[in-house]
Design an enzyme around this catalytic site. Sequence first.
Site, PDB file in Angstrom:
ATOM      1  N   ASN A   9     -15.021 -60.841 -43.652  1.00 15.85           N
ATOM      2  CA  ASN A   9     -14.299 -61.964 -43.055  1.00 15.85           C
ATOM      3  C   ASN A   9     -14.938 -63.241 -43.593  1.00 15.85           C
ATOM      4  O   ASN A   9     -16.024 -63.617 -43.152  1.00 15.85           O
ATOM      5  CB  ASN A   9     -14.426 -61.862 -41.520  1.00 15.85           C
ATOM      6  CG  ASN A   9     -13.866 -63.072 -40.805  1.00 15.85           C
ATOM      7  OD1 ASN A   9     -13.183 -63.898 -41.399  1.00 15.85           O
ATOM      8  ND2 ASN A   9     -14.157 -63.173 -39.508  1.00 15.85           N
ATOM      9  N   LYS A  11     -14.020 -66.194 -43.202  1.00 14.91           N
ATOM     10  CA  LYS A  11     -13.831 -67.344 -42.286  1.00 14.91           C
ATOM     11  C   LYS A  11     -13.369 -68.570 -43.084  1.00 14.91           C
ATOM     12  O   LYS A  11     -12.660 -68.418 -44.076  1.00 14.91           O
ATOM     13  CB  LYS A  11     -15.115 -67.590 -41.476  1.00 14.91           C
ATOM     14  CG  LYS A  11     -15.593 -66.317 -40.786  1.00 14.91           C
ATOM     15  CD  LYS A  11     -16.683 -66.536 -39.772  1.00 14.91           C
ATOM     16  CE  LYS A  11     -17.083 -65.186 -39.172  1.00 14.91           C
ATOM     17  NZ  LYS A  11     -18.071 -65.329 -38.107  1.00 14.91           N
ATOM     18  N   HIS A  99     -10.116 -62.518 -33.109  1.00 13.89           N
ATOM     19  CA  HIS A  99     -11.529 -62.801 -33.396  1.00 13.89           C
ATOM     20  C   HIS A  99     -12.061 -63.752 -32.324  1.00 13.89           C
ATOM     21  O   HIS A  99     -11.350 -64.648 -31.867  1.00 13.89           O
ATOM     22  CB  HIS A  99     -11.678 -63.421 -34.791  1.00 13.89           C
ATOM     23  CG  HIS A  99     -13.107 -63.501 -35.225  1.00 13.89           C
ATOM     24  ND1 HIS A  99     -13.948 -64.487 -34.781  1.00 13.89           N
ATOM     25  CD2 HIS A  99     -13.856 -62.696 -36.023  1.00 13.89           C
ATOM     26  CE1 HIS A  99     -15.156 -64.284 -35.291  1.00 13.89           C
ATOM     27  NE2 HIS A  99     -15.121 -63.209 -36.054  1.00 13.89           N
ATOM     28  N   GLU A 101     -13.886 -66.264 -32.435  1.00 12.06           N
ATOM     29  CA  GLU A 101     -13.788 -67.698 -32.747  1.00 12.06           C
ATOM     30  C   GLU A 101     -12.383 -68.212 -32.467  1.00 12.06           C
ATOM     31  O   GLU A 101     -12.200 -69.350 -32.040  1.00 12.06           O
ATOM     32  CB  GLU A 101     -14.197 -67.941 -34.214  1.00 12.06           C
ATOM     33  CG  GLU A 101     -15.709 -67.786 -34.384  1.00 12.06           C
ATOM     34  CD  GLU A 101     -16.160 -67.294 -35.756  1.00 12.06           C
ATOM     35  OE1 GLU A 101     -15.367 -67.351 -36.713  1.00 12.06           O
ATOM     36  OE2 GLU A 101     -17.317 -66.837 -35.859  1.00 12.06           O
ATOM     37  N   GLU A 171     -17.158 -56.717 -31.680  1.00 12.65           N
ATOM     38  CA  GLU A 171     -18.022 -57.808 -32.119  1.00 12.65           C
ATOM     39  C   GLU A 171     -18.618 -58.524 -30.913  1.00 12.65           C
ATOM     40  O   GLU A 171     -17.982 -59.426 -30.349  1.00 12.65           O
ATOM     41  CB  GLU A 171     -17.205 -58.802 -32.953  1.00 12.65           C
ATOM     42  CG  GLU A 171     -16.608 -58.190 -34.203  1.00 12.65           C
ATOM     43  CD  GLU A 171     -16.398 -59.229 -35.289  1.00 12.65           C
ATOM     44  OE1 GLU A 171     -16.930 -59.031 -36.388  1.00 12.65           O
ATOM     45  OE2 GLU A 171     -15.739 -60.249 -35.032  1.00 12.65           O
ATOM     46  N   GLY A 177     -23.043 -64.334 -36.235  1.00 12.01           N
ATOM     47  CA  GLY A 177     -23.618 -65.479 -36.929  1.00 12.01           C
ATOM     48  C   GLY A 177     -24.950 -65.933 -36.352  1.00 12.01           C
ATOM     49  O   GLY A 177     -25.439 -67.011 -36.669  1.00 12.01           O
ATOM     50  N   SER A 217     -23.654 -60.043 -37.403  1.00  9.18           N
ATOM     51  CA  SER A 217     -24.901 -60.064 -38.186  1.00  9.18           C
ATOM     52  C   SER A 217     -25.201 -58.736 -38.874  1.00  9.18           C
ATOM     53  O   SER A 217     -26.361 -58.354 -39.026  1.00  9.18           O
ATOM     54  CB  SER A 217     -26.092 -60.508 -37.326  1.00  9.18           C
ATOM     55  OG  SER A 217     -25.857 -61.803 -36.810  1.00  9.18           O
TER      56      SER A 217
HETATM   57  P1  PGA Z   1     -21.379 -62.393 -38.980  1.00  6.64           P
HETATM   58  O1  PGA Z   1     -19.828 -62.528 -38.543  1.00  6.64           O
HETATM   59  O2  PGA Z   1     -21.476 -61.141 -39.814  1.00  6.64           O
HETATM   60  O3  PGA Z   1     -21.669 -63.635 -39.759  1.00  6.64           O
HETATM   61  O4  PGA Z   1     -22.162 -62.296 -37.720  1.00  6.64           O
HETATM   62  C1  PGA Z   1     -19.078 -61.405 -38.183  1.00  6.64           C
HETATM   63  C2  PGA Z   1     -17.686 -61.832 -37.768  1.00  6.64           C
HETATM   64  O5  PGA Z   1     -17.556 -62.853 -37.091  1.00  6.64           O
HETATM   65  O6  PGA Z   1     -16.671 -61.180 -38.097  1.00  6.64           O
END
Ligand code: PGA
Length: 255
Positions: A9, A11, A99, A101, A171, A177, A217
């Site tokens: 992803n 983003k 997601h 976010e 997640e 992140g 992560s």
């Molecule tokens: P990350 O993000 O691997 O940077 O933690 C995962 C995601 O949000 O899909």
Amino acid sequence: MRKPMMAGNWKMNKTWAESVVLAQQISNRSREYWDDQVDVVICPAMVNIKAVNSVFEFDKTPASVGAQNCHWEPKGAFTGEASIPMIREAGASWCIVGHSERREYFAETDETVNRKVAALLEGGVAPIVCVGESLAVREAGDYLEFVTSQVRADFAGIEDNQAKTCVVAYEPIWAIGTGRTALPEQAQEVCAAIRACLADRYGSEISDEMRVLYGGSMKPANVEGLMTQKDIDGGLVGGAALEAESFVELIAACI
Ligand code: PGA
């Protein structure tokens, strides 16, 4: 036997030119690392779907492209949105929905996630449905109930034969992140609960076929421990998907 999936992803990262370069770098490593034993999916920004897909098509790379969002209506007065026919024609065969976010910053709810899942299945694009709890919910202790209620709401009205093509990504928000990965046992516990919830709804034959990913992560240093868990079938990766080197290592860990 479920086929593992590693989904990147990106983003809101990578311009058009940067996306082409990264897609090319991933593609160049594909023969060395994987063929069709793993489903590799790259989800770039909406405007770069076509470019990344062209790289993969041209190179015959064993990888497909996904969107990070869509609207459930096929067309209309929805300024700033992209429809499922649009993302599909651009080359997306997958689409991330729900997601955290998008739930947090763009008012995505289980109701809109559910509308998107239904519309994607109707439109021939496979959904990657994201669920996961916040730190507050985890600390309160009712995270399994929280996550499984998201799954039930996001799959409301989705028939058996359609559910099979969906992927669920667990997640935990506190791990996205942040560098703070869920321990393999913590991730397994929730992924198993998600599969049990799907088995409740669709029967174990279907739930055994559906893939459940972990995201938050994930990186080369922790992927092995996560991938050896019984109910974790791959990853949805943010940060570590932004460099070819780390992403191909994650793909290799699925084999
Ligand atoms: P990350 O993000 O691997 O940077 O933690 C995962 C995601 O949000 O899909």
